[in-house]
Design a protein around this motif. Structure first.
Motif, PDB file in Angstrom:
ATOM      1  N   GLN A 637       0.856  -1.183   0.000  1.00  0.00           N
ATOM      2  CA  GLN A 637       0.000   0.000   0.000  1.00  0.00           C
ATOM      3  C   GLN A 637       0.889   1.229   0.000  1.00  0.00           C
ATOM      4  O   GLN A 637       1.859   1.309   0.763  1.00  0.00           O
ATOM      5  N   SER A 638       0.593   2.173  -0.876  1.00  0.00           N
ATOM      6  CA  SER A 638       1.391   3.386  -1.011  1.00  0.00           C
ATOM      7  C   SER A 638       0.678   4.591  -0.396  1.00  0.00           C
ATOM      8  O   SER A 638      -0.521   4.541  -0.096  1.00  0.00           O
ATOM      9  N   GLY A 639       1.418   5.664  -0.241  1.00  0.00           N
ATOM     10  CA  GLY A 639       0.825   6.917   0.220  1.00  0.00           C
ATOM     11  C   GLY A 639       0.368   6.895   1.655  1.00  0.00           C
ATOM     12  O   GLY A 639      -0.607   7.561   2.019  1.00  0.00           O
ATOM     13  N   ILE A 640       1.068   6.144   2.512  1.00  0.00           N
ATOM     14  CA  ILE A 640       0.675   6.051   3.921  1.00  0.00           C
ATOM     15  C   ILE A 640       1.376   7.141   4.715  1.00  0.00           C
ATOM     16  O   ILE A 640       2.600   7.285   4.643  1.00  0.00           O
ATOM     17  N   ALA A 641       0.625   7.903   5.472  1.00  0.00           N
ATOM     18  CA  ALA A 641       1.172   9.005   6.260  1.00  0.00           C
ATOM     19  C   ALA A 641       1.620   8.489   7.626  1.00  0.00           C
ATOM     20  O   ALA A 641       0.803   8.062   8.436  1.00  0.00           O
ATOM     21  N   VAL A 642       2.922   8.517   7.885  1.00  0.00           N
ATOM     22  CA  VAL A 642       3.450   8.146   9.199  1.00  0.00           C
ATOM     23  C   VAL A 642       3.324   9.354  10.125  1.00  0.00           C
ATOM     24  O   VAL A 642       3.711  10.477   9.748  1.00  0.00           O
ATOM     25  N   PRO A 643       2.774   9.186  11.317  1.00  0.00           N
ATOM     26  CA  PRO A 643       2.602  10.335  12.219  1.00  0.00           C
ATOM     27  C   PRO A 643       3.911  11.085  12.453  1.00  0.00           C
ATOM     28  O   PRO A 643       4.993  10.499  12.507  1.00  0.00           O
ATOM     29  N   ASN A 683       9.799 -19.545   8.379  1.00  0.00           N
ATOM     30  CA  ASN A 683       9.256 -20.809   8.854  1.00  0.00           C
ATOM     31  C   ASN A 683       9.684 -21.101  10.292  1.00  0.00           C
ATOM     32  O   ASN A 683       9.007 -21.819  11.024  1.00  0.00           O
ATOM     33  N   ALA A 684      10.816 -20.518  10.723  1.00  0.00           N
ATOM     34  CA  ALA A 684      11.287 -20.712  12.091  1.00  0.00           C
ATOM     35  C   ALA A 684      10.388 -20.036  13.115  1.00  0.00           C
ATOM     36  O   ALA A 684      10.495 -20.310  14.315  1.00  0.00           O
ATOM     37  N   ASN A 685       9.509 -19.143  12.677  1.00  0.00           N
ATOM     38  CA  ASN A 685       8.581 -18.450  13.567  1.00  0.00           C
ATOM     39  C   ASN A 685       7.217 -19.125  13.638  1.00  0.00           C
ATOM     40  O   ASN A 685       6.249 -18.538  14.126  1.00  0.00           O
ATOM     41  N   ALA A 686       7.119 -20.354  13.146  1.00  0.00           N
ATOM     42  CA  ALA A 686       5.825 -21.042  13.078  1.00  0.00           C
ATOM     43  C   ALA A 686       5.228 -21.237  14.469  1.00  0.00           C
ATOM     44  O   ALA A 686       5.939 -21.431  15.451  1.00  0.00           O
ATOM     45  N   GLY A 687       3.904 -21.165  14.525  1.00  0.00           N
ATOM     46  CA  GLY A 687       3.185 -21.376  15.771  1.00  0.00           C
ATOM     47  C   GLY A 687       1.762 -21.799  15.481  1.00  0.00           C
ATOM     48  O   GLY A 687       1.380 -22.051  14.335  1.00  0.00           O
ATOM     49  N   THR A 688       0.941 -21.856  16.513  1.00  0.00           N
ATOM     50  CA  THR A 688      -0.431 -22.342  16.366  1.00  0.00           C
ATOM     51  C   THR A 688      -1.468 -21.230  16.353  1.00  0.00           C
ATOM     52  O   THR A 688      -2.646 -21.496  16.156  1.00  0.00           O
ATOM     53  N   SER A 689      -1.046 -19.990  16.579  1.00  0.00           N
ATOM     54  CA  SER A 689      -2.022 -18.903  16.664  1.00  0.00           C
ATOM     55  C   SER A 689      -1.400 -17.609  16.146  1.00  0.00           C
ATOM     56  O   SER A 689      -0.201 -17.532  15.865  1.00  0.00           O
ATOM     57  N   TYR A 690      -2.232 -16.581  16.043  1.00  0.00           N
ATOM     58  CA  TYR A 690      -1.764 -15.266  15.636  1.00  0.00           C
ATOM     59  C   TYR A 690      -0.934 -14.629  16.762  1.00  0.00           C
ATOM     60  O   TYR A 690      -1.253 -14.783  17.956  1.00  0.00           O
ATOM     61  N   VAL A 691       0.108 -13.916  16.377  1.00  0.00           N
ATOM     62  CA  VAL A 691       0.960 -13.178  17.316  1.00  0.00           C
ATOM     63  C   VAL A 691       1.082 -11.750  16.809  1.00  0.00           C
ATOM     64  O   VAL A 691       1.319 -11.529  15.615  1.00  0.00           O
ATOM     65  N   GLN A 692       0.919 -10.772  17.702  1.00  0.00           N
ATOM     66  CA  GLN A 692       1.053  -9.382  17.274  1.00  0.00           C
ATOM     67  C   GLN A 692       2.527  -9.021  17.112  1.00  0.00           C
ATOM     68  O   GLN A 692       3.359  -9.313  17.967  1.00  0.00           O
ATOM     69  N   LYS A 693       2.831  -8.381  15.979  1.00  0.00           N
ATOM     70  CA  LYS A 693       4.187  -7.934  15.679  1.00  0.00           C
ATOM     71  C   LYS A 693       4.216  -6.412  15.644  1.00  0.00           C
ATOM     72  O   LYS A 693       3.250  -5.768  15.232  1.00  0.00           O
ATOM     73  N   THR A 694       5.363  -5.840  16.060  1.00  0.00           N
ATOM     74  CA  THR A 694       5.529  -4.395  16.088  1.00  0.00           C
ATOM     75  C   THR A 694       6.828  -4.015  15.389  1.00  0.00           C
ATOM     76  O   THR A 694       7.869  -4.641  15.623  1.00  0.00           O
ATOM     77  N   VAL A 695       6.760  -3.028  14.514  1.00  0.00           N
ATOM     78  CA  VAL A 695       7.928  -2.555  13.778  1.00  0.00           C
ATOM     79  C   VAL A 695       8.051  -1.044  14.001  1.00  0.00           C
ATOM     80  O   VAL A 695       7.091  -0.300  13.783  1.00  0.00           O
ATOM     81  N   ASP A 696       9.228  -0.608  14.446  1.00  0.00           N
ATOM     82  CA  ASP A 696       9.461   0.807  14.738  1.00  0.00           C
ATOM     83  C   ASP A 696       9.570   1.601  13.437  1.00  0.00           C
ATOM     84  O   ASP A 696      10.338   1.252  12.542  1.00  0.00           O
ATOM     85  N   LEU A 697       8.807   2.690  13.331  1.00  0.00           N
ATOM     86  CA  LEU A 697       8.824   3.552  12.143  1.00  0.00           C
ATOM     87  C   LEU A 697       9.373   4.933  12.452  1.00  0.00           C
ATOM     88  O   LEU A 697       9.125   5.900  11.717  1.00  0.00           O
ATOM     89  N   SER A 698      10.146   5.058  13.532  1.00  0.00           N
ATOM     90  CA  SER A 698      10.636   6.379  13.929  1.00  0.00           C
ATOM     91  C   SER A 698      11.461   7.038  12.828  1.00  0.00           C
ATOM     92  O   SER A 698      11.456   8.267  12.679  1.00  0.00           O
ATOM     93  N   ALA A 699      12.178   6.231  12.056  1.00  0.00           N
ATOM     94  CA  ALA A 699      13.022   6.785  10.991  1.00  0.00           C
ATOM     95  C   ALA A 699      12.195   7.429   9.891  1.00  0.00           C
ATOM     96  O   ALA A 699      12.736   8.176   9.056  1.00  0.00           O
ATOM     97  N   TYR A 700      10.874   7.141   9.867  1.00  0.00           N
ATOM     98  CA  TYR A 700      10.010   7.659   8.806  1.00  0.00           C
ATOM     99  C   TYR A 700       8.978   8.641   9.357  1.00  0.00           C
ATOM    100  O   TYR A 700       7.974   8.929   8.705  1.00  0.00           O
ATOM    101  N   LYS A 701       9.236   9.174  10.557  1.00  0.00           N
ATOM    102  CA  LYS A 701       8.308  10.093  11.212  1.00  0.00           C
ATOM    103  C   LYS A 701       8.008  11.284  10.305  1.00  0.00           C
ATOM    104  O   LYS A 701       8.903  11.920   9.749  1.00  0.00           O
ATOM    105  N   GLY A 702       6.708  11.543  10.106  1.00  0.00           N
ATOM    106  CA  GLY A 702       6.287  12.690   9.318  1.00  0.00           C
ATOM    107  C   GLY A 702       6.458  12.526   7.820  1.00  0.00           C
ATOM    108  O   GLY A 702       6.371  13.510   7.076  1.00  0.00           O
ATOM    109  N   ARG A 703       6.671  11.303   7.358  1.00  0.00           N
ATOM    110  CA  ARG A 703       6.860  11.087   5.925  1.00  0.00           C
ATOM    111  C   ARG A 703       5.744  10.208   5.352  1.00  0.00           C
ATOM    112  O   ARG A 703       5.013   9.535   6.079  1.00  0.00           O
ATOM    113  N   THR A 704       5.630  10.238   4.044  1.00  0.00           N
ATOM    114  CA  THR A 704       4.681   9.397   3.328  1.00  0.00           C
ATOM    115  C   THR A 704       5.439   8.205   2.762  1.00  0.00           C
ATOM    116  O   THR A 704       6.460   8.376   2.084  1.00  0.00           O
TER     117      THR A 704
END
Length: 729
Positions: A637-643, A683-704
């Motif tokens: 998805q393009s054109g995403i505004a990072v806070p 494949n090494a991250n396989a499991g039996t359920s959904y797991v929430q993942k978090t990725v830091d976007l600080s380097a893209y603060k205020g950018r599209t």
């Protein structure tokens, strides 16, 4: 899960040597020159030439299957070969697994004029992984399950003449051993409606259901064509409604035989004079005249426009039966018997037979669809199936140029319906039920209603937007995005649709896949940077399927949208900027996928509501990878505004399942932002359920930014990545 899988591998064939090798490529089929071609670009082929082309494709089948990475238990059966004006070929195959038919196993392999393959389109990509072909359920148990799960008929019961048969159901990423059963009951097609039900051969769980009579549910006016010339055959002193000029098509009087056995009382129309019908229902011949005329005009349309000789392109006509059943408000095509049936209507329409010109074109076009893409008659592919018949039924009406039934974009306007028509292509939703715009629910409504999306696209591609009078009837090309633009003309639009249907669509093609197929067809016919291709993309965007391509700037540019209140976005800030301006894009759109593909670009049909996997929230999610063969996929998805304030983060829920063992990384899913990989899962991250993942976007603060999930799978063992509920904040 309905998937149109493009280009799993490509095959290079040296016909003289009979060898096949694998080559790398990145597009469904190579776009050729930009010069316009007549029709849809296919050559006419004499029967012996087509026969030799089929035999060549059959000789290539085993090597083609190996080169595409198919397993030893799989076989290809050639279905058709189309040859372009420049000598390029498109070979369509069906697939079997240990002798069982594979539903969703069809494919098309594309070759250039030198015999080198340029790509393939596959309903199911890669080798089939099926755990045995011995069912846990008996055929009787499967029939009983089919009766329980039937949803298109009431008071269902097994069809004694069509027992349950084992198949491989490969419409999803994970093929399943299944039974295909036929049930009968009361439905839209009358008291003896037939429905196919596919159930899991292990559990009896329903996998799919669809009507077997693919037709117009409604009524017809048997005197719409007026006085016309028809082709008949004389034998001795008698004439019959046998059309030798159109493959020996014969029109029979069913004499009100039931739908379950329409041929039971059937007899030929025969008489000593060659004058037929009186234009009213008082003569049984009147309906037959309309059917004979309509089928001949449909044959001529396909022949003159696309060099197609009959339904199966083999020069053979299909028999037709009029006066089927009693009070039957329907007409339908049945590929099992290669024949068409027309009812007599009912008191709801003053008992007018269902034999109008666009009905004949509609039904015969169902046969053409069965002989080409064979679009499954359920979900979004079912809507495309119906839309195809509406599109070409409409084109037959224009082609015939009959003064009593001039061409327009109304469906069934001569059928004496209470509202004046069955469907309208310029604005389908005017009937109160049909869909004009795509949404995530399109695959769950009746196929005659979801066909409105395809019908609406075709009208806009042909005629553009705005009010017009066509065939003496008012039309108004409305859009779902308030855009305005010109059309490319109905002949070009039909050529694009026919080429897409014949060369690129498969049984599981959905609306997103249809957009891809028509854009490829437009590139083939008119050039990658043509206005025609651009306007095709505009028409899809106007019905909420994808976004418009950039204007190539050739020819007469399309008008701008009428809305001018929203200013154009400012350029994206340069990464080297010293300040941090406010982002110019939008917040992430449709992170939970509950609006289907809205906002997202996908290389394959990853966004799904398939019940073969579970969503984290709602019913829609992204299913990436899981083939067990070499593959790559991308969801972006393009054109995403990072806070611009705080510590912005990307969060999403991920479930990984795999057939691999150990911790060695074989298959990966990467999270890329503006082309830079910020996180990798495997494949090494396989499991039996959904797991929430978090990725830091600080380097893209205020950018599209552009966000991409990029999957890669090696040639052995499958790893599935399920992604859902994505957010940036």
């Amino acid at each position: 899960m309905s998937r149109k899988n493009a280009l799993a591998a490509a095959v290079a064939a040296a016909l003289a040597l009979g060898t096949v090798t694998v080559v790398a490529t990145q597009s469904t089929a190579a776009a050729r020159g930009s010069s316009a071609r007549p029709g849809a670009g296919f050559r006419a082929m004499a029967a012996e030439v087509r026969g030799e082309a089929m035999r060549t494709a059959d000789r290539e089948a085993a090597a083609t299957a190996r080169a595409l990475g198919f397993g030893a238990d799989e076989r290809l059966a050639v279905k058709d070969v189309l040859v372009d004006a420049d000598g390029a070929r498109h070979v369509r195959y069906d697939r079997t697994f240990r002798g069982l038919p594979v539903i969703g196993g069809d494919l098309v392999v594309h070759y250039d004029a030198n015999g080198r393959a340029t790509g393939s389109d596959q309903a199911h990509r890669g080798a089939l992984k099926v755990v045995g072909t011995t069912p846990k359920l008996s055929a009787a148990d499967a029939s009983a399950a089919a009766v329980r799960h039937a949803k298109h008929v009431k008071n269902a019961k097994p069809d004694a003449a069509d027992s349950s048969a084992l198949v491989v159901y490969a419409v999803g990423k994970v093929p399943v051993l299944a039974y295909r059963s036929t049930v009968t009951g009361e439905g839209d097609a009358g008291a003896a409606s037939r429905e196919a039900v596919i159930v899991d051969a292990a559990s009896g769980a329903p996998l799919d259901q669809y009507e077997l009579h693919q037709g117009v549910t409604g009524t017809g006016n048997g005197t719409t064509v007026g006085q016309v010339s028809i082709e008949t055959t004389q034998s001795g002193s008698s004439y019959t409604l046998t059309d030798a000029a159109h493959g020996g098509t014969i029109v029979y009087d069913s004499y009100n035989s039931s739908q379950s056995n329409p041929k039971q009382n059937a007899r030929t129309f025969s008489k000593s004079t060659n004058s037929w019908g009186n234009g009213t229902t008082s003569s049984r011949e009147s309906a037959a005249v309309d059917a004979s005329y309509g089928l001949a005009k449909t044959w001529d349309f396909y022949k003159d426009t696309f060099n197609r000789s009959g339904i199966r392109n083999d020069g053979r006509g299909a028999p037709a039966y009029v006066h089927v059943d009693t009070s039957l408000l329907n007409a339908f095509y049945d590929d099992d018997c290669f024949c068409m049936f027309f009812g007599d209507g009912s008191s709801q329409n003053s008992n007018t037979p269902v034999t109008a010109l666009d009905v004949a074109g509609h039904e015969m076009s169902h046969g053409v669809t069965a002989a080409t893409a064979n679009l499954n008659y359920s979900g979004e592919s079912g809507g495309l199936n119906e839309a195809t018949s509406d599109i070409f039924g409409t084109m037959v009406e224009f082609y015939a140029n009959n003064a009593g039934d001039p061409g327009d974009y109304y469906i069934g306007e001569k059928l004496n319906m209470s509202g004046g028509y069955m469907r309208r292509m310029d604005n389908p939703s005017l009937d109160g039920s049909s869909l004009s715009c795509y949404s995530s629910s399109a695959g769950s409504v009746d196929v005659h209603l979801s066909s409105g999306i395809g019908n609406h696209f075709f009208y806009l591609a042909s005629e553009g937007t705005g009010a017009k009078t066509i065939g003496g009837r008012s039309h108004n090309g409305t859009t779902c995005n308030n855009d305005t633009f010109a059309g490319i003309g109905k002949d070009k639009a039909a050529a694009v649709w026919y080429r897409a249907l014949s060369a690129y669509m498969t049984s599981t093609t959905n609306y997103s896949g249809a957009r891809t197929a028509t854009l490829q067809a437009a590139a083939d016919l008119y050039g990658t940077n043509s206005q025609e291709r651009y306007l095709v993309s505009k028409a899809w965007a106007a019905v909420s399927v994808g976004t418009a391509l950039p204007d190539p700037g050739t020819g007469t540019p399309s008008p701008s949208p009428t809305s001018s209140s929203t200013p154009a976005p400012s350029p994206t800030p340069s990464p080297t900027a010293t300040s941090t301006p406010a982002p110019t894009g939008n917040a992430l759109v449709n992170g939970g996928f509950e609006q289907g593909t809205t906002g997202w670009t996908q290389s394959d049909n990853d966004i799904t509501n398939s019940t073969l996997q579970a969503a984290h929230g709602g019913s829609w999610y992204a299913w990436m990878m899981g083939y067990g063969t070499s593959a790559v996929e991308s969801l972006s998805q393009s054109g995403i505004a990072v806070p611009a304030t705080g510590t912005p983060k990307l969060t999403f829920w991920l479930k990984v399942t795999t057939q691999e063992t150990g911790t060695t990384v074989y298959d990966t899913l990467k999270v890329n932002v503006n082309g830079t990989t910020l996180a990798t899962y495997s494949n090494a991250n396989a499991g039996t359920s959904y797991v929430q993942k978090t990725v830091d976007l600080s380097a893209y603060k205020g950018r599209t930014v552009q966000l991409e999930f990029a999957g890669t799978e090696d040639a052995y063992l499958a790893t599935t990545f399920l992604v859902d509920d994505i957010a940036i904040g």
